[in-house]
Design a protein around this motif. Structure first.
Motif, PDB file in Angstrom:
ATOM      1  N   THR A 145       0.826  -1.203   0.000  1.00  0.00           N
ATOM      2  CA  THR A 145       0.000   0.000   0.000  1.00  0.00           C
ATOM      3  C   THR A 145       0.861   1.254   0.000  1.00  0.00           C
ATOM      4  O   THR A 145       0.617   2.199  -0.766  1.00  0.00           O
ATOM      5  N   TYR A 146       1.885   1.266   0.855  1.00  0.00           N
ATOM      6  CA  TYR A 146       2.831   2.398   0.858  1.00  0.00           C
ATOM      7  C   TYR A 146       3.529   2.523  -0.499  1.00  0.00           C
ATOM      8  O   TYR A 146       3.547   3.590  -1.123  1.00  0.00           O
ATOM      9  N   ASN A 147       4.152   1.415  -0.932  1.00  0.00           N
ATOM     10  CA  ASN A 147       4.949   1.426  -2.165  1.00  0.00           C
ATOM     11  C   ASN A 147       4.147   1.943  -3.345  1.00  0.00           C
ATOM     12  O   ASN A 147       4.616   2.795  -4.114  1.00  0.00           O
ATOM     13  N   MET A 148       2.952   1.410  -3.509  1.00  0.00           N
ATOM     14  CA  MET A 148       2.146   1.778  -4.667  1.00  0.00           C
ATOM     15  C   MET A 148       1.735   3.240  -4.602  1.00  0.00           C
ATOM     16  O   MET A 148       1.615   3.916  -5.626  1.00  0.00           O
ATOM     17  N   ALA A 149       1.530   3.756  -3.405  1.00  0.00           N
ATOM     18  CA  ALA A 149       1.105   5.151  -3.248  1.00  0.00           C
ATOM     19  C   ALA A 149       2.230   6.128  -3.561  1.00  0.00           C
ATOM     20  O   ALA A 149       2.002   7.158  -4.204  1.00  0.00           O
ATOM     21  N   TRP A 150       3.463   5.859  -3.132  1.00  0.00           N
ATOM     22  CA  TRP A 150       4.510   6.842  -3.432  1.00  0.00           C
ATOM     23  C   TRP A 150       4.984   6.738  -4.882  1.00  0.00           C
ATOM     24  O   TRP A 150       5.504   7.705  -5.432  1.00  0.00           O
ATOM     25  N   ASN A 151       4.790   5.583  -5.509  1.00  0.00           N
ATOM     26  CA  ASN A 151       5.129   5.479  -6.929  1.00  0.00           C
ATOM     27  C   ASN A 151       4.045   6.060  -7.833  1.00  0.00           C
ATOM     28  O   ASN A 151       4.339   6.515  -8.941  1.00  0.00           O
ATOM     29  N   ASN A 152       2.801   6.026  -7.376  1.00  0.00           N
ATOM     30  CA  ASN A 152       1.666   6.501  -8.164  1.00  0.00           C
ATOM     31  C   ASN A 152       0.835   7.452  -7.302  1.00  0.00           C
ATOM     32  O   ASN A 152      -0.298   7.141  -6.931  1.00  0.00           O
ATOM     33  N   VAL A 153       1.384   8.609  -7.000  1.00  0.00           N
ATOM     34  CA  VAL A 153       0.752   9.493  -6.014  1.00  0.00           C
ATOM     35  C   VAL A 153      -0.585  10.051  -6.478  1.00  0.00           C
ATOM     36  O   VAL A 153      -1.365  10.543  -5.668  1.00  0.00           O
ATOM     37  N   HIS A 154      -0.874   9.966  -7.786  1.00  0.00           N
ATOM     38  CA  HIS A 154      -2.149  10.486  -8.286  1.00  0.00           C
ATOM     39  C   HIS A 154      -3.195   9.381  -8.455  1.00  0.00           C
ATOM     40  O   HIS A 154      -4.230   9.608  -9.071  1.00  0.00           O
ATOM     41  N   TRP A 155      -2.943   8.206  -7.922  1.00  0.00           N
ATOM     42  CA  TRP A 155      -3.923   7.124  -7.999  1.00  0.00           C
ATOM     43  C   TRP A 155      -4.943   7.172  -6.865  1.00  0.00           C
ATOM     44  O   TRP A 155      -6.133   6.976  -7.091  1.00  0.00           O
ATOM     45  N   PHE A 156      -4.461   7.387  -5.648  1.00  0.00           N
ATOM     46  CA  PHE A 156      -5.300   7.194  -4.472  1.00  0.00           C
ATOM     47  C   PHE A 156      -5.569   8.501  -3.729  1.00  0.00           C
ATOM     48  O   PHE A 156      -4.668   9.306  -3.515  1.00  0.00           O
ATOM     49  N   ALA A 157      -6.822   8.659  -3.316  1.00  0.00           N
ATOM     50  CA  ALA A 157      -7.198   9.840  -2.536  1.00  0.00           C
ATOM     51  C   ALA A 157      -6.661   9.747  -1.115  1.00  0.00           C
ATOM     52  O   ALA A 157      -6.418  10.769  -0.469  1.00  0.00           O
ATOM     53  N   ALA A 158      -6.465   8.519  -0.612  1.00  0.00           N
ATOM     54  CA  ALA A 158      -5.923   8.300   0.729  1.00  0.00           C
ATOM     55  C   ALA A 158      -5.601   6.814   0.868  1.00  0.00           C
ATOM     56  O   ALA A 158      -6.115   5.982   0.105  1.00  0.00           O
ATOM     57  N   ILE A 159      -4.750   6.481   1.836  1.00  0.00           N
ATOM     58  CA  ILE A 159      -4.398   5.077   2.062  1.00  0.00           C
ATOM     59  C   ILE A 159      -4.445   4.761   3.555  1.00  0.00           C
ATOM     60  O   ILE A 159      -4.247   5.641   4.396  1.00  0.00           O
ATOM     61  N   VAL A 160      -4.712   3.464   3.863  1.00  0.00           N
ATOM     62  CA  VAL A 160      -4.683   2.982   5.240  1.00  0.00           C
ATOM     63  C   VAL A 160      -3.893   1.674   5.278  1.00  0.00           C
ATOM     64  O   VAL A 160      -4.453   0.584   5.089  1.00  0.00           O
ATOM     65  N   ASP A 162     -13.460   8.759   4.124  1.00  0.00           N
ATOM     66  CA  ASP A 162     -14.567   9.697   3.916  1.00  0.00           C
ATOM     67  C   ASP A 162     -14.105  11.160   3.894  1.00  0.00           C
ATOM     68  O   ASP A 162     -14.770  12.019   3.309  1.00  0.00           O
ATOM     69  N   GLN A 163     -12.972  11.432   4.521  1.00  0.00           N
ATOM     70  CA  GLN A 163     -12.523  12.817   4.668  1.00  0.00           C
ATOM     71  C   GLN A 163     -11.806  13.358   3.427  1.00  0.00           C
ATOM     72  O   GLN A 163     -11.611  14.566   3.310  1.00  0.00           O
ATOM     73  N   TYR A 164     -11.423  12.455   2.481  1.00  0.00           N
ATOM     74  CA  TYR A 164     -10.512  12.905   1.432  1.00  0.00           C
ATOM     75  C   TYR A 164     -11.006  12.569   0.029  1.00  0.00           C
ATOM     76  O   TYR A 164     -11.524  11.485  -0.233  1.00  0.00           O
ATOM     77  N   THR A 165     -10.829  13.543  -0.848  1.00  0.00           N
ATOM     78  CA  THR A 165     -11.072  13.384  -2.274  1.00  0.00           C
ATOM     79  C   THR A 165      -9.806  13.822  -3.001  1.00  0.00           C
ATOM     80  O   THR A 165      -9.237  14.867  -2.685  1.00  0.00           O
ATOM     81  N   MET A 166      -9.346  13.019  -3.950  1.00  0.00           N
ATOM     82  CA  MET A 166      -8.114  13.349  -4.673  1.00  0.00           C
ATOM     83  C   MET A 166      -8.353  14.498  -5.633  1.00  0.00           C
ATOM     84  O   MET A 166      -9.301  14.485  -6.404  1.00  0.00           O
ATOM     85  N   HIS A 167      -7.487  15.511  -5.569  1.00  0.00           N
ATOM     86  CA  HIS A 167      -7.535  16.591  -6.550  1.00  0.00           C
ATOM     87  C   HIS A 167      -6.394  16.383  -7.531  1.00  0.00           C
ATOM     88  O   HIS A 167      -5.225  16.288  -7.137  1.00  0.00           O
ATOM     89  N   PRO A 168      -6.684  16.302  -8.834  1.00  0.00           N
ATOM     90  CA  PRO A 168      -5.636  15.939  -9.798  1.00  0.00           C
ATOM     91  C   PRO A 168      -4.677  17.056 -10.171  1.00  0.00           C
ATOM     92  O   PRO A 168      -3.727  16.816 -10.904  1.00  0.00           O
ATOM     93  N   TYR A 169      -4.929  18.288  -9.669  1.00  0.00           N
ATOM     94  CA  TYR A 169      -4.081  19.407 -10.059  1.00  0.00           C
ATOM     95  C   TYR A 169      -3.552  20.164  -8.844  1.00  0.00           C
ATOM     96  O   TYR A 169      -3.799  21.355  -8.671  1.00  0.00           O
ATOM     97  N   PRO A 170      -2.805  19.504  -7.972  1.00  0.00           N
ATOM     98  CA  PRO A 170      -2.240  20.227  -6.824  1.00  0.00           C
ATOM     99  C   PRO A 170      -1.207  21.237  -7.293  1.00  0.00           C
ATOM    100  O   PRO A 170      -0.487  21.019  -8.274  1.00  0.00           O
ATOM    101  N   LYS A 171      -1.126  22.362  -6.589  1.00  0.00           N
ATOM    102  CA  LYS A 171      -0.166  23.406  -6.966  1.00  0.00           C
ATOM    103  C   LYS A 171       1.272  22.993  -6.685  1.00  0.00           C
ATOM    104  O   LYS A 171       2.207  23.496  -7.307  1.00  0.00           O
ATOM    105  N   GLU A 172       1.469  22.075  -5.727  1.00  0.00           N
ATOM    106  CA  GLU A 172       2.812  21.574  -5.417  1.00  0.00           C
ATOM    107  C   GLU A 172       2.861  20.076  -5.696  1.00  0.00           C
ATOM    108  O   GLU A 172       2.000  19.329  -5.250  1.00  0.00           O
ATOM    109  N   VAL A 173       3.877  19.652  -6.435  1.00  0.00           N
ATOM    110  CA  VAL A 173       4.072  18.237  -6.726  1.00  0.00           C
ATOM    111  C   VAL A 173       5.468  17.845  -6.255  1.00  0.00           C
ATOM    112  O   VAL A 173       6.471  18.413  -6.688  1.00  0.00           O
ATOM    113  N   HIS A 174       5.520  16.865  -5.357  1.00  0.00           N
ATOM    114  CA  HIS A 174       6.774  16.383  -4.775  1.00  0.00           C
ATOM    115  C   HIS A 174       6.801  14.876  -5.000  1.00  0.00           C
ATOM    116  O   HIS A 174       5.910  14.161  -4.544  1.00  0.00           O
TER     117      HIS A 174
END
Length: 583
Positions: free
Chosen positions: A247-262, A342-354
């Motif tokens: 879950t961690y690995n996939m999220a940092w490699n594909n940061v625009h896939w998931f709105a949040a992870i647990v 429930d608290q998070y929705t992914m926004h595809p255009y963040p002003k900062e990308v790291h």
């Protein structure tokens, strides 16, 4: 014995006759020629004999469907796609299903079961994607072959089976949130009581080749989006033990896939030094770290939390009773997971990308794609940090070697597309000029290599395009993280204003076969360009010279069935619209 030999001879004769018929051109038009040609070869195994028999059966069944029924006509493509998987599987070695793949027999059996369910619905004049609330669907899809590091580590294509749990309250008119679980998964009963769709069991647990998990997950998510109306901005990930690590690995490699992870009870150890560095680059992925109070990896989980918190990531943690298990969050109180989602929705255009480019298969984060001077072997990490500032300024703050350049995918959520844009790196101005939806800049000398197996179209865009075609709608880009400038770029809407006149992009019919009429719906007071792209982002054709009075017809007779993107540009304005070719 003689009867058995005679029967086997009849079966082989039937297969040969079918192959001969295909060679003579009786294969349905919706089957690409390269796949149809495969059946000119004799069956290599008894499995392949069965595949030929199955192809015959399903093609005949499809030919017999009542396509005067609008629902049947619009949804037959779901079954056709599965038949094409059979063609792809024909005469491939079945021993390539290794390690953590399910066996060929298991995957192929699930494929046929899934096809039979869809066929039964279509024969009854019903939508295979309707009436599925509260169901557990066993489904299958295909993952293509690819090389992980350009010329090494080839991964063969396989059929991927998975489970899909649909909540009791699912309504296809409303996009649903979706969870992907790795290794263990939440209770079916609990999932059905939530609004969340769940993908589980897409591979045998403990997959130690992350790139394989990554590719399977994406293929399954695309497949699901064709039968379930999911929100491209509310896709979440969770997992247990090694699944938590995945879950961690996939999220940092594909940061625009998931709105949040647990991640839960993530299988970490102090020797995983790379983990504490890589998890620091997840500023755009809210993370809820969970460990049982007696979990052997609890101390490592606390260390990861501290690293992420210190780096400024949106992270928190929680603990629950138990040892190295997830009985509490997965089988007793699923709200420990879903309340965070429930608290998070992914926004595809963040002003900062790291982002950290762990391997060149993962060079992109949101609207920024890194280009490197050589293929980055996993572990040779390169970090970039890019800001969309005020006054149409794009600032590249960090670009580690071997990054030599970037592709910036711009739109009005990031800059004013009607004005010039400036890109800087340190004290160097890399570009000043007209804004472009695809802007290439160079940060240092050296070769510029783009991994051919990288993600061509962001996951959310592909899911969004499919939802608009299959279900007729998709949620708008979430508000809050970069409101769009006054619309000079209509890539996320179907209209824009040009010198006081409304421009609309029309396509008819949609779905179509084999030709579609494309109209910009506006007088050409500026040069009009119209291009067609496939879902991977490859340009199929340029219709610019064929446009007359803002209109043209595209004949797609030579193209395979699938989703295509029509892109029209007038001046600074760009409109896109998905169309579906169903042969």
């Amino acid at each position: 014995m003689s009867r058995r030999i005679a029967f086997r001879s009849l079966v082989m004769l039937a297969c040969m006759l079918f192959q001969l018929a295909c060679a003579q051109g009786t294969t349905p038009a919706w089957v690409p020629a390269d796949l149809a040609a495969k059946l000119n070869q004799a069956a290599a195994t008894s499995y392949d004999n069965q595949i030929v028999t199955d192809i015959t059966y399903y093609q005949n069944a499809i030919a017999g469907l009542d396509t005067s029924n609008a629902t049947v006509a619009a949804r037959t493509f779901l079954l056709k796609e599965k038949v094409l998987i059979m063609y792809k599987e024909y005469n491939r070695s079945k021993t390539r299903y290794v390690a953590n793949d399910f066996s060929f027999n298991s995957a192929y059996g699930t494929l046929k079961s899934d096809m039979n369910r869809m066929l039964t619905r279509l024969q009854a004049g019903q939508d295979p994607a309707a009436g599925i609330a509260g169901m557990l669907l066993a489904r299958a899809t295909w993952i293509d072959s690819f090389y992980f590091n350009n010329t090494t580590e080839k991964y063969e294509p396989v059929i991927v089976k998975y489970d899909l749990i649909i909540p009791n309250g699912y309504n296809p008119s409303t996009p649903a949130p979706l969870m992907v679980s790795h290794k263990d998964s939440p209770s079916e009963t609990l999932v059905k009581q939530t609004p969340y769709v769940l993908i589980r069991n897409y591979q045998v647990p403990d997959e130690f080749k992350l790139v394989r998990s990554d590719a399977k997950t994406r293929a399954v998510l695309i497949d699901v989006s064709k039968v379930v109306h999911i929100s491209p901005f509310r896709i979440y990930s969770t997992g247990y033990s090694f699944g938590g690590k995945t879950t961690y690995n996939m999220a940092w490699n594909n940061v625009h896939w998931f709105a949040a992870i647990v991640p839960l009870d993530a299988d970490l150890c102090t020797s995983d030094d790379y983990f504490f560095e890589d998890c620091m680059y997840m500023q755009n992925v809210p993370t809820h770290i969970g460990h049982a109070v007696n979990d052997a990896f609890l101390s490592c989980g606390i260390a990861v939390y501290n690293a992420m918190y210190t780096a400024g990531n949106p992270v928190d943690s929680f603990h629950f009773p138990g040892g190295h298990d997830v009985d509490v969050p997965y089988r007793q109180d699923l709200s420990l997971v879903t309340d965070f989602f429930d608290q998070y929705t992914m926004h595809p255009y963040p002003k900062e990308v790291h982002h950290i480019v762990e391997c060149t298969k993962w060079p992109r984060a949101f609207w920024v794609e890194a280009i490197t001077s050589y293929n980055v072997v996993c572990g040779t990490d390169a970090v970039f940090r890019v800001f969309a500032q005020a006054n149409n300024l794009i600032e590249i703050v960090q670009a580690d070697t071997p990054i030599t350049g970037f592709i910036l995918y711009l739109n009005d959520h990031l800059v004013n597309m009607g004005q010039n844009v400036t890109v800087v790196y340190g004290t160097d101005t890399l570009y000043t000029g007209a804004a472009s939806d695809t802007l290439a800049v160079t940060v240092r000398s050296g070769a510029q290599i783009r991994n051919p197996y990288r993600e061509r179209l962001p996951l959310w865009e592909e899911v969004d395009s499919i939802s608009r075609v299959v279900f007729g709608s998709s949620p708008d880009v979430p508000s809050g993280w970069g409101q769009p400038y006054p619309p000079s770029n209509g890539s996320q809407v179907e209209h824009a204003v040009l010198d006081g006149e409304m421009m609309r992009l029309h396509v008819y019919p949609n779905p179509f076969n084999p030709a579609v009429m494309i109209s910009a719906g506006v007088r050409c007071i500026a040069p009009l360009r119209v291009m067609i792209y496939d879902i991977s982002g490859r340009m199929v054709t340029d219709l610019t010279t064929r446009m007359s009075n803002g209109r043209a017809t595209w004949d797609a007779s030579s193209q395979p069935s699938g989703i295509y993107i029509v892109k029209a540009r007038i001046g600074k304005q760009v409109l896109t619209k998905p169309v579906t070719l169903m042969k």
